[in-house]
Design a protein around this motif. Sequence first.
Motif, PDB file in Angstrom:
ATOM      1  N   LEU A 141       2.259  21.004  10.971  1.00  0.00           N
ATOM      2  CA  LEU A 141       2.503  22.573   9.625  1.00  0.00           C
ATOM      3  C   LEU A 141       2.663  22.149   8.380  1.00  0.00           C
ATOM      4  CD1 LEU A 141       3.051  25.500  11.154  1.00  0.00           C
ATOM      5  CD2 LEU A 141       0.952  24.902  11.048  1.00  0.00           C
ATOM      6  N   ALA A 142       3.611  21.140   8.285  1.00  0.00           N
ATOM      7  CA  ALA A 142       3.813  20.525   6.763  1.00  0.00           C
ATOM      8  C   ALA A 142       2.562  19.106   6.417  1.00  0.00           C
ATOM      9  CB  ALA A 142       5.136  19.269   7.247  1.00  0.00           C
ATOM     10  N   ARG A 143       1.733  19.040   7.481  1.00  0.00           N
ATOM     11  CA  ARG A 143       0.876  18.037   7.106  1.00  0.00           C
ATOM     12  C   ARG A 143      -0.566  18.662   6.400  1.00  0.00           C
ATOM     13  NH1 ARG A 143       1.017  13.609  10.787  1.00  0.00           N
ATOM     14  NH2 ARG A 143      -0.612  13.049   8.752  1.00  0.00           N
ATOM     15  N   THR A 144      -1.060  17.327   5.414  1.00  0.00           N
ATOM     16  CA  THR A 144      -2.084  18.452   4.857  1.00  0.00           C
ATOM     17  C   THR A 144      -3.090  18.537   5.313  1.00  0.00           C
ATOM     18  OG1 THR A 144      -2.714  15.924   4.345  1.00  0.00           O
ATOM     19  CG2 THR A 144      -1.596  17.141   2.697  1.00  0.00           C
ATOM     20  N   TRP A 169       1.288  -1.725  -0.066  1.00  0.00           N
ATOM     21  CA  TRP A 169       0.226  -0.055  -0.071  1.00  0.00           C
ATOM     22  C   TRP A 169       1.134   1.111  -0.105  1.00  0.00           C
ATOM     23  CZ3 TRP A 169      -5.063  -0.601   3.476  1.00  0.00           C
ATOM     24  CH2 TRP A 169      -5.508  -1.351   3.174  1.00  0.00           C
ATOM     25  N   GLU A 170       0.187   2.409  -0.679  1.00  0.00           N
ATOM     26  CA  GLU A 170       1.022   3.714  -0.473  1.00  0.00           C
ATOM     27  C   GLU A 170       0.388   5.161   0.226  1.00  0.00           C
ATOM     28  OE1 GLU A 170       1.065   5.070  -5.260  1.00  0.00           O
ATOM     29  OE2 GLU A 170      -1.141   5.207  -4.648  1.00  0.00           O
ATOM     30  N   ARG A 171       1.019   5.658   0.982  1.00  0.00           N
ATOM     31  CA  ARG A 171       0.763   6.772   1.532  1.00  0.00           C
ATOM     32  C   ARG A 171       0.374   7.924   0.589  1.00  0.00           C
ATOM     33  NH1 ARG A 171       3.274  11.105   4.551  1.00  0.00           N
ATOM     34  NH2 ARG A 171       2.096  11.095   7.053  1.00  0.00           N
ATOM     35  N   ARG A 172      -1.136   8.194   1.087  1.00  0.00           N
ATOM     36  CA  ARG A 172      -1.781   9.201   1.334  1.00  0.00           C
ATOM     37  C   ARG A 172      -2.467  10.090   1.714  1.00  0.00           C
ATOM     38  NH1 ARG A 172      -6.256   6.429  -3.243  1.00  0.00           N
ATOM     39  NH2 ARG A 172      -4.603   5.495  -4.443  1.00  0.00           N
ATOM     40  N   ASP A 173      -1.246  11.152   2.536  1.00  0.00           N
ATOM     41  CA  ASP A 173      -1.233  11.906   3.978  1.00  0.00           C
ATOM     42  C   ASP A 173      -2.975  12.501   4.016  1.00  0.00           C
ATOM     43  OD1 ASP A 173      -0.753  12.650   6.627  1.00  0.00           O
ATOM     44  OD2 ASP A 173      -0.691  14.710   5.225  1.00  0.00           O
ATOM     45  N   GLY A 174      -3.596  12.573   4.518  1.00  0.00           N
ATOM     46  CA  GLY A 174      -4.725  12.937   5.131  1.00  0.00           C
ATOM     47  C   GLY A 174      -6.201  12.278   4.755  1.00  0.00           C
ATOM     48  N   ALA A 175      -5.800  11.636   3.276  1.00  0.00           N
ATOM     49  CA  ALA A 175      -6.835  10.699   2.829  1.00  0.00           C
ATOM     50  C   ALA A 175      -7.020   9.045   3.136  1.00  0.00           C
ATOM     51  CB  ALA A 175      -6.271  10.630   1.095  1.00  0.00           C
ATOM     52  N   VAL A 176      -8.728   9.409   4.037  1.00  0.00           N
ATOM     53  CA  VAL A 176      -8.612   8.118   5.051  1.00  0.00           C
ATOM     54  C   VAL A 176      -9.235   7.685   4.269  1.00  0.00           C
ATOM     55  CG1 VAL A 176      -9.980   7.506   7.177  1.00  0.00           C
ATOM     56  CG2 VAL A 176      -8.741   9.346   7.010  1.00  0.00           C
ATOM     57  N   ASN A 177      -8.587   6.013   4.345  1.00  0.00           N
ATOM     58  CA  ASN A 177      -9.008   4.745   3.754  1.00  0.00           C
ATOM     59  C   ASN A 177     -10.499   4.157   4.801  1.00  0.00           C
ATOM     60  OD1 ASN A 177      -9.124   2.137   2.966  1.00  0.00           O
ATOM     61  ND2 ASN A 177      -6.986   1.701   2.102  1.00  0.00           N
ATOM     62  N   PRO A 178     -11.730   4.250   3.873  1.00  0.00           N
ATOM     63  CA  PRO A 178     -12.804   3.537   4.432  1.00  0.00           C
ATOM     64  C   PRO A 178     -12.463   2.071   4.973  1.00  0.00           C
ATOM     65  CG  PRO A 178     -13.117   4.577   2.432  1.00  0.00           C
ATOM     66  CD  PRO A 178     -11.777   5.164   2.343  1.00  0.00           C
ATOM     67  N   ALA A 179     -11.625   1.357   4.558  1.00  0.00           N
ATOM     68  CA  ALA A 179     -11.225  -0.211   5.118  1.00  0.00           C
ATOM     69  C   ALA A 179     -10.198   0.059   6.479  1.00  0.00           C
ATOM     70  CB  ALA A 179     -10.135  -0.707   3.755  1.00  0.00           C
ATOM     71  N   SER A 180      -9.701   1.419   6.800  1.00  0.00           N
ATOM     72  CA  SER A 180      -9.394   1.210   8.529  1.00  0.00           C
ATOM     73  C   SER A 180     -10.488   2.207   8.843  1.00  0.00           C
ATOM     74  CB  SER A 180      -8.179   2.093   7.962  1.00  0.00           C
ATOM     75  OG  SER A 180      -8.994   3.591   7.833  1.00  0.00           O
ATOM     76  N   LYS A 181     -11.203   1.520   8.882  1.00  0.00           N
ATOM     77  CA  LYS A 181     -12.550   2.220   9.760  1.00  0.00           C
ATOM     78  C   LYS A 181     -14.060   1.113   9.950  1.00  0.00           C
ATOM     79  CE  LYS A 181     -10.009   6.257  10.329  1.00  0.00           C
ATOM     80  NZ  LYS A 181      -9.314   6.386  11.522  1.00  0.00           N
ATOM     81  N   ASN A 182     -14.067   0.375   9.691  1.00  0.00           N
ATOM     82  CA  ASN A 182     -14.844  -0.577   9.908  1.00  0.00           C
ATOM     83  C   ASN A 182     -14.504  -1.809  10.957  1.00  0.00           C
ATOM     84  OD1 ASN A 182     -13.357  -3.004   8.443  1.00  0.00           O
ATOM     85  ND2 ASN A 182     -13.488  -1.677   6.245  1.00  0.00           N
ATOM     86  N   ASP A 183     -15.167  -2.979  11.150  1.00  0.00           N
ATOM     87  CA  ASP A 183     -15.380  -3.587  12.263  1.00  0.00           C
ATOM     88  C   ASP A 183     -14.623  -4.350  12.205  1.00  0.00           C
ATOM     89  OD1 ASP A 183     -17.386  -2.401  13.820  1.00  0.00           O
ATOM     90  OD2 ASP A 183     -18.659  -3.202  13.464  1.00  0.00           O
ATOM     91  N   GLN A 184     -13.826  -4.625  10.430  1.00  0.00           N
ATOM     92  CA  GLN A 184     -12.597  -6.312  10.085  1.00  0.00           C
ATOM     93  C   GLN A 184     -11.419  -5.330  11.197  1.00  0.00           C
ATOM     94  OE1 GLN A 184     -12.985  -8.397   8.029  1.00  0.00           O
ATOM     95  NE2 GLN A 184     -14.995  -8.240   8.444  1.00  0.00           N
ATOM     96  N   SER A 185     -11.221  -3.935  11.345  1.00  0.00           N
ATOM     97  CA  SER A 185     -10.265  -4.604  12.644  1.00  0.00           C
ATOM     98  C   SER A 185     -10.818  -3.691  13.269  1.00  0.00           C
ATOM     99  CB  SER A 185      -9.134  -3.753  11.745  1.00  0.00           C
ATOM    100  OG  SER A 185      -9.461  -2.461  11.316  1.00  0.00           O
ATOM    101  N   TRP A 234      -2.320  27.931   6.775  1.00  0.00           N
ATOM    102  CA  TRP A 234      -1.354  27.054   6.285  1.00  0.00           C
ATOM    103  C   TRP A 234      -2.537  25.822   5.322  1.00  0.00           C
ATOM    104  CZ3 TRP A 234       3.561  27.939   7.688  1.00  0.00           C
ATOM    105  CH2 TRP A 234       3.782  28.481   8.483  1.00  0.00           C
ATOM    106  N   LYS A 235      -1.719  25.192   4.402  1.00  0.00           N
ATOM    107  CA  LYS A 235      -2.794  23.776   4.005  1.00  0.00           C
ATOM    108  C   LYS A 235      -3.414  23.513   4.335  1.00  0.00           C
ATOM    109  CE  LYS A 235       1.469  20.943   3.629  1.00  0.00           C
ATOM    110  NZ  LYS A 235       2.099  19.904   2.780  1.00  0.00           N
ATOM    111  N   ASN A 236      -4.686  23.073   4.314  1.00  0.00           N
ATOM    112  CA  ASN A 236      -5.197  22.346   5.058  1.00  0.00           C
ATOM    113  C   ASN A 236      -6.327  21.935   4.497  1.00  0.00           C
ATOM    114  OD1 ASN A 236      -5.468  21.284   8.451  1.00  0.00           O
ATOM    115  ND2 ASN A 236      -7.733  23.360   7.801  1.00  0.00           N
ATOM    116  N   ARG A 237      -6.961  20.353   5.223  1.00  0.00           N
ATOM    117  CA  ARG A 237      -8.125  19.887   4.655  1.00  0.00           C
ATOM    118  C   ARG A 237      -9.428  19.922   5.839  1.00  0.00           C
ATOM    119  NH1 ARG A 237      -7.638  15.101   1.481  1.00  0.00           N
ATOM    120  NH2 ARG A 237      -5.256  14.884   0.888  1.00  0.00           N
TER     121      ARG A 237
END
Length: 422
Positions: free
Chosen positions: A295-298, A108-124, A355-358
């Motif tokens: 501040l370096a984060r998205t 898997w590759e990193r996308r800072d600030g973009a939440v993968n729904p697979a990390s937010k379910n009851d499988q884990s 600063w840059k921000n999501r």
Amino acid sequence: MSRLNVRLVWLLAGLLVTATCHAKAVSLAFLSGEEMQQTRAALQNHQAAPQTEQAWQQLKQAADRALKQPNPSVTQKGMLPPSGSRHDYLSLSAYWWPNPDKPNGLPWERRDGAVNPASKNDQSDGVRLARFTADVQALALAWYFSGETRYAAKAQSMIRSWFIDPATRMNPNLNYAQGVPGKAEGRHTGVLDGRYFATRIVDALQLLQDSPGWRQQYQAALQAWFSDYLDWLLHSQLAQGERDAPNNHGSWYAAQVAGIAWYLYQPQVIQQMVVLAQDKIAGQIRADGTQPLELARTRSFHYSYFNLQALTSLAQLSQRSGTGDLWHYHQQGGSLLSALDYMAPFSDSSKTWPWKNRDRVSLRLIPLLTLTDNSLNSDRYQRWIHRAIETQSTANTSPAARGAEREALRDVWLLSRPPTYR
């Protein structure tokens, strides 16, 4: 005084507080027993501010919802940890995604600030842990403010399922937290998941010690679980990576360890974490109060706030336990107060964040500013607190943002000394 004698003094003090908690303020790590005692009296005497009454009703609704939920356990997840035991906690790192250029998506590759729904379910277990700790906290607080035993009974039942019962208990480690498929089974950043054990569960356990049905064997089992978990935090190679992290992860490591050490009556470990936090402050905060690594984060606003949430929590605990003064610590660069000074004006949602921000939830700063003024008995941030509360913006329309705002206001009006008390 020997370590044994110090531990005995802390234990006796805790037992004395437990025996008299309805007459005196409860001794808590991250919440204020004295301020909550005043709030409880105001609610019982029908003298609470309307905002406090509203905050209590919101908390009660959360506790009522928790009453209807089945007890959660790490054994309920769909994925099997690499150890082969469902008793081991497992979560996936939120900002990592399958690689579209690879047939199997690995690594898997990193996308800072973009939440993968697979990390937010009851499988884990990530969402499950957050929900469990929030529910236990709500139930324990509802018991404290209302005296209704149904809240305490449910909280006790949930705690037994998560920490004690052999069929459902969690093993006291985070070896497989925030894993990344194809890259790592578990990473040191996953230690962050465990912060809720300190910030939510520790104080909930203190509140519940006076509740009907609480048994000494529960206390002994919980002390054993948290002792094993603290040992893992202090000595595992994975956790040491988190200890050394220069950004918010290192700050939250210090706050988490200190909170659990407070529960276990180990002031020497709290002292070690205060020294570690001093190192984090010196390395993280510039003289102008900015936090370059955050501040370096998205999601630069969120992480700037998030780091200060850890440091202010630990500053309060160190002040309460007599293990140091993080509020005024200053060496070469900035300080905790200079960072709060920088952030305070941005509690006004109309002020542009440069600063840059999501995402940005300005009201989340208010509990931190309130905590600081209450801890220092000062009016340093009162104008920003009053302005933010009086001019609440409806610009945040997402459910998550609205929920964060409600939680922030609940913390101010129900769990601390609110501005109108000054």
